[in-house]
Design a protein around this motif. Structure first.
Motif, short mmCIF file in Angstrom:
data_model
loop_
_atom_site.label_atom_id
_atom_site.label_comp_id
_atom_site.label_asym_id
_atom_site.label_seq_id
_atom_site.Cartn_x
_atom_site.Cartn_y
_atom_site.Cartn_z
N UNK A 94 0.79 -1.25 0.00
CA UNK A 94 0.00 0.00 0.00
C UNK A 94 0.82 1.29 0.00
N UNK A 95 2.06 1.24 0.49
CA UNK A 95 2.85 2.49 0.51
C UNK A 95 3.87 2.56 -0.63
N UNK A 96 3.79 1.62 -1.57
CA UNK A 96 4.78 1.62 -2.66
C UNK A 96 4.31 2.53 -3.82
N UNK A 97 5.18 3.45 -4.24
CA UNK A 97 4.88 4.31 -5.39
C UNK A 97 5.37 3.64 -6.68
N UNK A 98 4.60 3.82 -7.74
CA UNK A 98 5.00 3.27 -9.05
C UNK A 98 4.87 4.38 -10.10
N UNK A 99 5.91 4.56 -10.89
CA UNK A 99 5.88 5.55 -11.97
C UNK A 99 6.00 4.81 -13.30
N UNK A 100 5.03 5.04 -14.17
CA UNK A 100 5.02 4.39 -15.49
C UNK A 100 5.22 5.45 -16.55
N UNK A 101 6.14 5.21 -17.48
CA UNK A 101 6.35 6.18 -18.56
C UNK A 101 6.09 5.54 -19.92
N UNK A 102 5.89 6.39 -20.90
CA UNK A 102 5.78 5.96 -22.29
C UNK A 102 4.62 6.65 -23.00
N UNK A 103 4.77 6.76 -24.31
CA UNK A 103 3.71 7.40 -25.11
C UNK A 103 2.47 6.52 -25.16
N UNK A 104 1.32 7.13 -25.39
CA UNK A 104 0.09 6.39 -25.65
C UNK A 104 -0.35 5.50 -24.50
N UNK A 105 -0.30 5.99 -23.27
CA UNK A 105 -0.75 5.18 -22.12
C UNK A 105 -2.22 4.81 -22.32
N UNK A 106 -2.58 3.52 -22.14
CA UNK A 106 -3.98 3.12 -22.32
C UNK A 106 -4.90 3.81 -21.31
N UNK A 107 -6.15 4.06 -21.75
CA UNK A 107 -7.11 4.77 -20.89
C UNK A 107 -7.28 4.09 -19.53
N UNK A 108 -7.37 2.75 -19.55
CA UNK A 108 -7.63 2.04 -18.28
C UNK A 108 -6.47 2.22 -17.30
N UNK A 109 -5.27 2.36 -17.83
CA UNK A 109 -4.10 2.60 -16.96
C UNK A 109 -4.20 4.00 -16.35
N UNK A 110 -4.58 4.97 -17.19
CA UNK A 110 -4.72 6.35 -16.68
C UNK A 110 -5.85 6.43 -15.65
N UNK A 111 -6.92 5.67 -15.88
CA UNK A 111 -8.01 5.68 -14.91
C UNK A 111 -7.56 5.09 -13.57
N UNK A 112 -6.71 4.08 -13.63
CA UNK A 112 -6.25 3.43 -12.39
C UNK A 112 -5.23 4.31 -11.64
N UNK A 113 -4.62 5.27 -12.35
CA UNK A 113 -3.53 6.06 -11.76
C UNK A 113 -4.07 7.16 -10.85
N UNK A 114 -3.22 7.61 -9.92
CA UNK A 114 -3.56 8.75 -9.05
C UNK A 114 -3.17 10.06 -9.71
N UNK A 115 -2.06 10.04 -10.44
CA UNK A 115 -1.54 11.26 -11.07
C UNK A 115 -1.17 10.91 -12.51
N UNK A 116 -1.69 11.68 -13.45
CA UNK A 116 -1.39 11.43 -14.87
C UNK A 116 -0.94 12.75 -15.47
N UNK A 117 0.22 12.74 -16.12
CA UNK A 117 0.69 13.94 -16.80
C UNK A 117 0.93 13.62 -18.26
N UNK A 118 0.38 14.46 -19.13
CA UNK A 118 0.62 14.33 -20.57
C UNK A 118 1.62 15.39 -20.98
N UNK A 119 2.80 14.96 -21.42
CA UNK A 119 3.82 15.94 -21.84
C UNK A 119 3.58 16.28 -23.30
N UNK A 120 3.54 17.56 -23.58
CA UNK A 120 3.21 18.04 -24.92
C UNK A 120 4.47 18.37 -25.70
#
Ligand code: ATP
Ligand code: MG
Length: 201
Positions: free
Chosen positions: A157-183
């Motif tokens: 429960x206290x482990x942070x996970x950072x996922x990177x890469x273009x075209x993150x699937x919607x379901x992954x973004x929905x599951x995330x707490x923080x989502x940043x789209x770099x332009x």
């Protein structure tokens, strides 16, 4: 308006703002392991993830990194971080898909890679995990999104996970707490400048 009126209005405005900010800060009173997604076409996804890695190490945390797509073997981040105490560093990819040109091999590599990631996601001693370029094996269907999401939900429960890469699937973004789209507004590569050590790798 006199200078003293201006200054008194500024003070009142800042006081009101401080009340709003202080109350927002007071309301954010929970701690939890965060899932962060850094996606989009702009530069800064992996470098932001490695910035958080440095922060976590600065707090004495143990960290894990898994790199899924490996364009080169001599990156500054690997050279620096993999030698630091408290860092577990896994290179799971075997190059870009247009370089391996072998689908069965890419699938097998990605799935073996996810088994390795599971050891990180099941270790409560690891405070931050970076899954660099994970979106690509998901996008190409080499890894099941549902398997990945299940393992992320089941992590400590206290482990942070950072996922990177273009075209993150919607379901992954929905599951995330923080989502940043770099332009991508401008990139030096398009002006004919090759990737520079220290900035790009
Ligand atoms: P970085 O690792 O620099 O933070 P990134 O993780 O956001 O970049 P990737 O898609 O992983 O971007 O690409 C990695 C490499 O490609 C880096 O050398 C980066 O500078 C370069 N790059 C990133 N975005 C672009 C772009 N829009 N056009 C050209 N090259 C790019
Ligand atoms: Mg990257």
């Amino acid at each position: 308006m006199s200078e003293s009126d201006k200054s008194s209005r500024h003070r009142q405005r800042m006081q009101r703002k401080k009340t709003v900010v202080d109350s927002a800060i007071a309301q954010a009173d929970q701690d939890k392991g965060l899932l962060l997604v850094l996606t989009g076409n702009g530069k800064g996804k992996s470098s932001s993830a490695f910035g958080m890695l440095a922060r976590a190490l600065g707090h004495g945390m143990q960290v894990g990194v898994a790199q899924f797509v490996k364009g080169r073997s001599d990156t500054g981040e690997e050279g620096f971080f993999s030698r630091q105490p408290g860092v577990t560093w896994h290179v799971l990819g075997e190059g870009f898909t247009w370089e391996t040109q072998n689908l069965e091999q890419d699938i097998a590599t990605a799935q073996r890679g996810w088994e390795t990631v599971r050891t990180l996601l099941r270790d409560p001693a690891i405070g931050l995990v970076v899954l660099d370029e994970l979106t690509y094996p998901l996008k190409y269907g080499w890894l099941e999104l549902s398997t990945v999401l299940d393992d992320l939900v089941a992590r400590p429960p206290m482990q942070h996970v950072v996922i990177t890469g273009r075209g993150a699937p919607d379901a992954l973004c929905e599951a995330a707490d923080t989502v940043t789209g770099l332009t991508d507004i401008k990139h030096a590569f398009r002006a004919g400048i090759r990737a520079q050590p220290g900035v790009d790798w």
